[in-house]
Design a protein around this motif. Structure first.
Motif, mmCIF file in Angstrom:
data_model
loop_
_atom_site.group_PDB
_atom_site.id
_atom_site.type_symbol
_atom_site.label_atom_id
_atom_site.label_comp_id
_atom_site.label_asym_id
_atom_site.label_seq_id
_atom_site.Cartn_x
_atom_site.Cartn_y
_atom_site.Cartn_z
ATOM 1 N N ALA A 1 -19.642 19.269 5.118
ATOM 2 C CA ALA A 1 -19.630 18.164 4.144
ATOM 3 C C ALA A 1 -18.314 17.385 4.191
ATOM 4 O O ALA A 1 -17.610 17.279 3.184
ATOM 5 C CB ALA A 1 -19.878 18.707 2.738
ATOM 6 N N ASN A 2 -17.999 16.803 5.329
ATOM 7 C CA ASN A 2 -16.649 16.264 5.502
ATOM 8 C C ASN A 2 -16.570 14.848 6.069
ATOM 9 O O ASN A 2 -15.487 14.410 6.469
ATOM 10 C CB ASN A 2 -15.832 17.196 6.400
ATOM 11 N N ILE A 3 -17.686 14.092 6.119
ATOM 12 C CA ILE A 3 -17.637 12.822 6.832
ATOM 13 C C ILE A 3 -17.659 11.605 5.918
ATOM 14 O O ILE A 3 -16.898 10.663 6.104
ATOM 15 C CB ILE A 3 -18.790 12.731 7.850
ATOM 16 N N ASN A 4 -18.541 11.583 4.921
ATOM 17 C CA ASN A 4 -18.666 10.383 4.099
ATOM 18 C C ASN A 4 -19.180 10.765 2.711
ATOM 19 O O ASN A 4 -19.595 11.912 2.491
ATOM 20 C CB ASN A 4 -19.635 9.391 4.758
ATOM 21 N N VAL A 5 -19.134 9.810 1.796
ATOM 22 C CA VAL A 5 -19.688 9.996 0.460
ATOM 23 C C VAL A 5 -20.596 8.810 0.149
ATOM 24 O O VAL A 5 -20.339 7.678 0.569
ATOM 25 C CB VAL A 5 -18.603 10.132 -0.626
ATOM 26 N N LEU A 6 -21.652 9.080 -0.600
ATOM 27 C CA LEU A 6 -22.608 8.060 -1.006
ATOM 28 C C LEU A 6 -22.862 8.215 -2.492
ATOM 29 O O LEU A 6 -23.163 9.316 -2.961
ATOM 30 C CB LEU A 6 -23.919 8.223 -0.229
ATOM 31 N N TYR A 7 -22.748 7.110 -3.236
ATOM 32 C CA TYR A 7 -23.102 7.121 -4.648
ATOM 33 C C TYR A 7 -24.413 6.369 -4.805
ATOM 34 O O TYR A 7 -24.506 5.168 -4.527
ATOM 35 C CB TYR A 7 -22.001 6.463 -5.490
ATOM 36 N N THR A 8 -25.457 7.080 -5.210
ATOM 37 C CA THR A 8 -26.770 6.464 -5.371
ATOM 38 C C THR A 8 -27.560 7.205 -6.434
ATOM 39 O O THR A 8 -27.436 8.431 -6.565
ATOM 40 C CB THR A 8 -27.545 6.468 -4.031
ATOM 41 N N GLY A 9 -28.330 6.468 -7.207
ATOM 42 C CA GLY A 9 -29.147 7.077 -8.236
ATOM 43 C C GLY A 9 -28.366 7.897 -9.237
ATOM 44 O O GLY A 9 -28.884 8.882 -9.778
ATOM 45 N N GLY A 10 -27.100 7.524 -9.474
ATOM 46 C CA GLY A 10 -26.260 8.260 -10.411
ATOM 47 C C GLY A 10 -25.663 9.533 -9.851
ATOM 48 O O GLY A 10 -24.992 10.283 -10.572
ATOM 49 N N GLU A 11 -25.889 9.818 -8.556
ATOM 50 C CA GLU A 11 -25.354 11.021 -7.917
ATOM 51 C C GLU A 11 -24.316 10.663 -6.867
ATOM 52 O O GLU A 11 -24.442 9.652 -6.167
ATOM 53 C CB GLU A 11 -26.475 11.817 -7.248
ATOM 54 N N LEU A 12 -23.309 11.520 -6.750
ATOM 55 C CA LEU A 12 -22.326 11.405 -5.687
ATOM 56 C C LEU A 12 -22.645 12.466 -4.645
ATOM 57 O O LEU A 12 -22.695 13.665 -4.954
ATOM 58 C CB LEU A 12 -20.907 11.608 -6.231
ATOM 59 N N LEU A 13 -22.865 12.034 -3.402
ATOM 60 C CA LEU A 13 -23.269 12.936 -2.339
ATOM 61 C C LEU A 13 -22.198 12.994 -1.259
ATOM 62 O O LEU A 13 -21.732 11.955 -0.778
ATOM 63 C CB LEU A 13 -24.590 12.473 -1.711
ATOM 64 N N ALA A 14 -21.795 14.209 -0.890
ATOM 65 C CA ALA A 14 -20.917 14.425 0.253
ATOM 66 C C ALA A 14 -21.798 14.628 1.478
ATOM 67 O O ALA A 14 -22.703 15.468 1.473
ATOM 68 C CB ALA A 14 -20.021 15.650 0.024
ATOM 69 N N LEU A 15 -21.523 13.860 2.517
ATOM 70 C CA LEU A 15 -22.412 13.816 3.670
ATOM 71 C C LEU A 15 -21.770 14.432 4.903
ATOM 72 O O LEU A 15 -20.590 14.231 5.184
ATOM 73 C CB LEU A 15 -22.801 12.372 3.975
ATOM 74 N N TRP A 16 -22.589 15.156 5.627
ATOM 75 C CA TRP A 16 -22.224 15.725 6.934
ATOM 76 C C TRP A 16 -23.065 15.007 7.972
ATOM 77 O O TRP A 16 -23.391 13.833 7.813
ATOM 78 C CB TRP A 16 -22.469 17.233 6.885
ATOM 79 N N GLU A 17 -23.472 15.662 9.017
ATOM 80 C CA GLU A 17 -24.225 15.007 10.079
ATOM 81 C C GLU A 17 -25.527 15.736 10.379
ATOM 82 O O GLU A 17 -26.569 15.107 10.503
ATOM 83 C CB GLU A 17 -23.367 14.985 11.355
ATOM 84 N N GLY A 18 -25.470 17.068 10.452
ATOM 85 C CA GLY A 18 -26.618 17.810 10.951
ATOM 86 C C GLY A 18 -27.411 18.555 9.915
ATOM 87 O O GLY A 18 -28.314 19.313 10.263
ATOM 88 N N GLY A 19 -27.103 18.371 8.619
ATOM 89 C CA GLY A 19 -27.804 19.113 7.581
ATOM 90 C C GLY A 19 -27.872 18.332 6.290
ATOM 91 O O GLY A 19 -27.782 17.099 6.274
ATOM 92 N N SER A 20 -27.999 19.041 5.192
ATOM 93 C CA SER A 20 -28.235 18.424 3.886
ATOM 94 C C SER A 20 -27.012 17.697 3.347
ATOM 95 O O SER A 20 -25.862 18.022 3.686
ATOM 96 C CB SER A 20 -28.636 19.501 2.869
ATOM 97 N N ALA A 21 -27.275 16.730 2.468
ATOM 98 C CA ALA A 21 -26.216 16.170 1.641
ATOM 99 C C ALA A 21 -25.856 17.189 0.562
ATOM 100 O O ALA A 21 -26.666 18.029 0.162
ATOM 101 C CB ALA A 21 -26.679 14.862 1.005
ATOM 102 N N THR A 22 -24.598 17.117 0.078
ATOM 103 C CA THR A 22 -24.114 18.037 -0.957
ATOM 104 C C THR A 22 -23.777 17.244 -2.211
ATOM 105 O O THR A 22 -23.041 16.262 -2.151
ATOM 106 C CB THR A 22 -22.867 18.792 -0.478
ATOM 107 N N ARG A 23 -24.305 17.661 -3.340
ATOM 108 C CA ARG A 23 -24.106 16.964 -4.606
ATOM 109 C C ARG A 23 -22.744 17.307 -5.205
ATOM 110 O O ARG A 23 -22.366 18.475 -5.270
ATOM 111 C CB ARG A 23 -25.224 17.318 -5.584
ATOM 112 N N LEU A 24 -22.018 16.280 -5.654
ATOM 113 C CA LEU A 24 -20.728 16.451 -6.313
ATOM 114 C C LEU A 24 -20.769 15.789 -7.679
ATOM 115 O O LEU A 24 -21.457 14.785 -7.877
ATOM 116 C CB LEU A 24 -19.594 15.819 -5.494
ATOM 117 N N ASP A 25 -20.009 16.331 -8.626
ATOM 118 C CA ASP A 25 -19.845 15.692 -9.928
ATOM 119 C C ASP A 25 -18.919 14.485 -9.754
ATOM 120 O O ASP A 25 -17.768 14.652 -9.321
ATOM 121 C CB ASP A 25 -19.251 16.680 -10.931
ATOM 122 N N PRO A 26 -19.366 13.258 -10.075
ATOM 123 C CA PRO A 26 -18.518 12.082 -9.843
ATOM 124 C C PRO A 26 -17.216 12.093 -10.635
ATOM 125 O O PRO A 26 -16.238 11.462 -10.231
ATOM 126 C CB PRO A 26 -19.405 10.907 -10.287
ATOM 127 N N GLY A 27 -17.191 12.810 -11.769
ATOM 128 C CA GLY A 27 -16.005 12.817 -12.614
ATOM 129 C C GLY A 27 -15.029 13.928 -12.346
ATOM 130 O O GLY A 27 -13.842 13.808 -12.661
#
Length: 500
Positions: A153-179
């Motif tokens: 989970a070390n490449i990018n972040v996406l904020y969508t639908g009220g969720e902050l997602l930590a993104l990798w490449e080969g697997g799932s996004a990881t949910r983070l608390d935006p605050g």
């Protein structure tokens, strides 16, 4: 493809390449951690491992950040490079650390926090590396039972639908608390998509629709996603693609998804022999750079056009032009002649060594769908991390913001630039000989032409700086700058979220 077939394909994609045991004959590698410690390169502190979390801390601010920048810049990157006396053999393998810069006029606060992935938690408890990484293998590692057991989970972040997602490449996004940046677990779009690859470079249409993809190289499957602005999955499908290469980024237009596919192709025999995922790829220039264009409405409608062989990490944007011959798609990207950077430059910095590869240049390709022909022009301008006005995703956009200017004796970049993609005209600001530039983003302003916001690592002061520029006067330098009382490990991507 019906749901049952998609489930079967993704189950295969999610497990087949990972069930091989680690190679018993692997040789003991040199001690990269000791080599890094022994290195005399002055910039190596950019790749050190922070020992702890970084609590919310006030920065020293010069000037005032414009009202349009009231909000949070989220960033992420590899940070956990060392564990148990072993050092990763590639920059992209470090455990992800998420950052938030909270901006409010003359006040800026920073917080940094490791993403508590399953991999990081298990390895931290064990005090050593347990599974391989993108470009790292060690003797005696455990078999990888799913893509997410490698997920850092070390490449990018996406904020969508009220969720902050930590993104990798080969697997799932990881949910983070935006605050707080607390890790909340893996994002499950649908049961049959658990562990499916979800790229770190989604594209967000002006209406908020999120498009993304994932690559299962060993199975020759390209997974496509369409996600509504509220975060609900609309559809997903796995498509077979012959000689599917490593793809890091893509572009969208109002009617199409655009993939530039470099000839860096997965070789299952290399993987079975014990190579890392990266080293299981081979350069096959005879394939050229293939431009795969897919209809947004009907993913079965696809077309492939040929460009000269080359490599890329990142795409700026794409837009469509209607001609008498049909649709022409223009797409700007940063092109290298080969993939040496991912095999050498971004690997050797892990032991404090500089191996220079040919820097990428900003390139504009034109894909004539009616004639089935592609051409491109490459500007003589070093460029990486291209970003543009998020309101113009898929539309003609005029310019990109990007990192630029390599310096002798330093890795990566030392300047930020604003370049017109159709003419190559450019202006830049150089941070100086002791600086390593990270990605800068464009932030719109309803009252004016917008702002450029980004971070730089000053290895002379061992501090990280957050700077804001007027987008049309980049060369004039920062209008506001925040200085942290410490340095952050050099990271990759991020996005700004305005306060509500």
């Amino acid at each position: 493809m019906d749901r049952r077939e998609l489930l079967r394909r993704l189950a295969v994609a999610g497990s087949a390449p990972f069930l091989l045991p680690p190679a018993a004959h692997a040789k003991t590698p040199p001690n990269w951690q000791q080599q890094f410690l022994d290195s005399a390169t002055p910039w190596k502190s950019a790749f050190e491992t922070p020992a702890d979390e970084l609590p919310l801390t006030a920065a020293t601010v010069r000037g005032r950040f414009p009202d349009a920048l009231t909000g949070t810049l989220y960033r992420i990157g590899p940070a956990g490079h060392d564990l148990g006396g072993e050092r990763n053999h590639h920059w992209f393998d470090g455990d992800g650390m998420a950052h938030r810069f909270v901006i409010d006029g003359s006040k800026v606060h920073h917080q940094g926090r490791y993403v508590a992935t399953a991999k990081r938690q298990a390895e931290t408890r064990a005090g050593r590396r347990l599974v391989e990484g993108f470009g790292t293998t060690f003797p005696g590692l455990e078999p990888v039972n799913s893509p997410d057991s490698m997920n850092v989970a070390n490449i990018n972040v996406l904020y969508t639908g009220g969720e902050l997602l930590a993104l990798w490449e080969g697997g799932s996004a990881t949910r983070l608390d935006p605050g707080t940046l607390e890790t909340l677990g893996l994002k499950r779009w649908r049961a049959d998509l658990a562990g499916a690859p979800f790229s770190a470079h989604p594209r967000v249409d002006p209406d908020g629709t999120v498009w993304n993809f994932g690559v299962s190289s060993s199975n020759g499957l390209l997974v496509l996603y369409e996600i509504a602005a509220d975060g609900a999955l609309r559809r997903a499908e796995a498509l077979p693609v012959k000689d599917l290469p490593m793809i890091h980024d893509f572009a969208v237009t109002p009617g199409h998804l655009v993939f530039l596919m470099p000839p860096l192709v997965y070789d299952a025999q290399r993987k079975a022999a014990g190579a890392s995922f990266l080293d299981a790829h081979v350069w096959r220039p005879e394939l050229g750079m293939r431009a795969l264009v897919i209809s947004k409405k009907d993913w079965r409608r696809r077309q492939i056009l040929a460009l000269p062989a080359g490599f890329l990490f990142h795409v700026g944007n794409a837009w469509e032009e209607e001609r008498s011959s049909g649709t022409v798609i223009h797409v700007d990207y940063v092109r290298s002649p080969d993939a040496s950077s991912v095999f050498t430059s971004t690997r050797e910095i892990m032991r404090g060594r500089l191996v220079r590869s040919t820097p990428p240049h900003l390139t504009l390709a034109s894909l004539d769908l009616g004639k089935g022909r592609a051409t491109q022009v490459e500007w003589p301008l070093e460029a990486e991390f291209p970003r543009m006005d998020p309101r113009l995703v898929g539309l003609q956009h005029g310019f990109v913001i990007h990192a630029s200017q390599t310096r002798d004796g330093l890795p990566l970049w030392s300047a930020v630039a604003r370049t017109e993609v159709e003419t190559g005209r450019s202006q830049h600001f150089s941070y100086g000989p002791q600086s390593l530039v990270e990605e800068h983003v464009f932030v719109p302003d309803a009252q004016g032409p917008g702002w450029v916001l980004g971070t730089v690592f000053d290895w002379g002061q061992k501090k990280t700086l957050l700077s804001c520029f007027a987008a049309e006067a980049l060369a004039d330098g920062p209008v506001a700058q925040a200085s942290l009382p410490y340095a952050l490990p050099l990271g990759l991507h991020g996005n700004f979220v305005a306060a509500t």
